[in-house]
Write a protein that holds these residues in place. Sequence first.
Motif, PDB file in Angstrom:
ATOM      1  N   ARG A 184       0.827  -1.206   0.000  1.00 26.70           N
ATOM      2  CA  ARG A 184       0.000   0.000   0.000  1.00 26.70           C
ATOM      3  C   ARG A 184       0.861   1.255   0.000  1.00 26.70           C
ATOM      4  NH1 ARG A 184      -3.294  -0.112   4.903  1.00 26.70           N
ATOM      5  NH2 ARG A 184      -4.179  -1.958   3.924  1.00 26.70           N
ATOM      6  N   SER A 185       1.926   1.272   0.820  1.00 24.97           N
ATOM      7  CA  SER A 185       2.768   2.472   0.845  1.00 24.97           C
ATOM      8  C   SER A 185       3.587   2.603  -0.430  1.00 24.97           C
ATOM      9  CB  SER A 185       3.661   2.529   2.071  1.00 24.97           C
ATOM     10  OG  SER A 185       4.276   1.353   2.351  1.00 24.97           O
ATOM     11  N   LYS A 186       3.943   1.479  -1.042  1.00 24.00           N
ATOM     12  CA  LYS A 186       4.660   1.543  -2.318  1.00 24.00           C
ATOM     13  C   LYS A 186       3.736   2.099  -3.397  1.00 24.00           C
ATOM     14  CE  LYS A 186       7.389  -1.252  -5.505  1.00 24.00           C
ATOM     15  NZ  LYS A 186       7.891  -2.597  -5.801  1.00 24.00           N
ATOM     16  N   ALA A 187       2.486   1.648  -3.394  1.00 25.37           N
ATOM     17  CA  ALA A 187       1.515   2.147  -4.364  1.00 25.37           C
ATOM     18  C   ALA A 187       1.215   3.620  -4.129  1.00 25.37           C
ATOM     19  CB  ALA A 187       0.233   1.326  -4.294  1.00 25.37           C
ATOM     20  N   ALA A 188       1.108   4.015  -2.872  1.00 25.13           N
ATOM     21  CA  ALA A 188       0.845   5.422  -2.564  1.00 25.13           C
ATOM     22  C   ALA A 188       2.024   6.289  -2.971  1.00 25.13           C
ATOM     23  CB  ALA A 188       0.555   5.591  -1.076  1.00 25.13           C
ATOM     24  N   GLY A 189       3.231   5.781  -2.773  1.00 24.76           N
ATOM     25  CA  GLY A 189       4.425   6.533  -3.174  1.00 24.76           C
ATOM     26  C   GLY A 189       4.524   6.683  -4.666  1.00 24.76           C
ATOM     27  N   ALA A 190       4.142   5.645  -5.396  1.00 20.20           N
ATOM     28  CA  ALA A 190       4.205   5.701  -6.859  1.00 20.20           C
ATOM     29  C   ALA A 190       3.138   6.635  -7.412  1.00 20.20           C
ATOM     30  CB  ALA A 190       4.024   4.305  -7.436  1.00 20.20           C
TER      31      ALA A 190
ATOM     32  N   GLY B 106       4.058  10.534  -6.337  1.00 20.65           N
ATOM     33  CA  GLY B 106       5.199  11.075  -7.060  1.00 20.65           C
ATOM     34  C   GLY B 106       6.092  11.960  -6.215  1.00 20.65           C
ATOM     35  N   GLY B 107       5.555  12.612  -5.196  1.00 26.77           N
ATOM     36  CA  GLY B 107       6.342  13.532  -4.384  1.00 26.77           C
ATOM     37  C   GLY B 107       6.861  12.926  -3.108  1.00 26.77           C
ATOM     38  N   CYS B 108       6.565  11.688  -2.880  1.00 22.77           N
ATOM     39  CA  CYS B 108       6.956  11.034  -1.637  1.00 22.77           C
ATOM     40  C   CYS B 108       8.471  11.024  -1.465  1.00 22.77           C
ATOM     41  CB  CYS B 108       6.417   9.617  -1.596  1.00 22.77           C
ATOM     42  SG  CYS B 108       7.038   8.638  -0.221  1.00 22.77           S
TER      43      CYS B 108
END
Length: 125
Positions: free
Chosen positions: A62-68, A71-73
């Motif tokens: 979930r955090s990998k998907a949210a980061g992708a 874009g600004g993560c």
Amino acid sequence: RVRYNVFLTHGWVLEEGEMNERVLKLPEAVQQTFQDVREVTERKETLQKELQAAFRRRVAARSKAAGASSGGCCSAKEALLKQLEADKLERAAKGPVTTGSKRVDGALGNGGFSTPQDAGCCGSA
């Protein structure tokens, strides 16, 4: 059903309860040994570890998907790391602390410490 397998293999019986819920019962004719208890405990611990690992995988995905998607993560993280490094360099440029701590008298005139007597207590129970 999978969670009950270890119990069912040791003589437990799955029955319907009063409110139509599943209830595991051990018939009186079945005798349990401590080895049986150990097996149940080990299976419970194994299941708990599996559930925790699955939870961690879901959170990581979930955090990998949210980061992708955001874009600004990563750039925000990099900016924070750069700021931390700049702060570290700024503290190093100031030099070491060469003066010790000094007592600062508080409102009570004793360095800010208070006693039970200062609070109005008599000091005895």
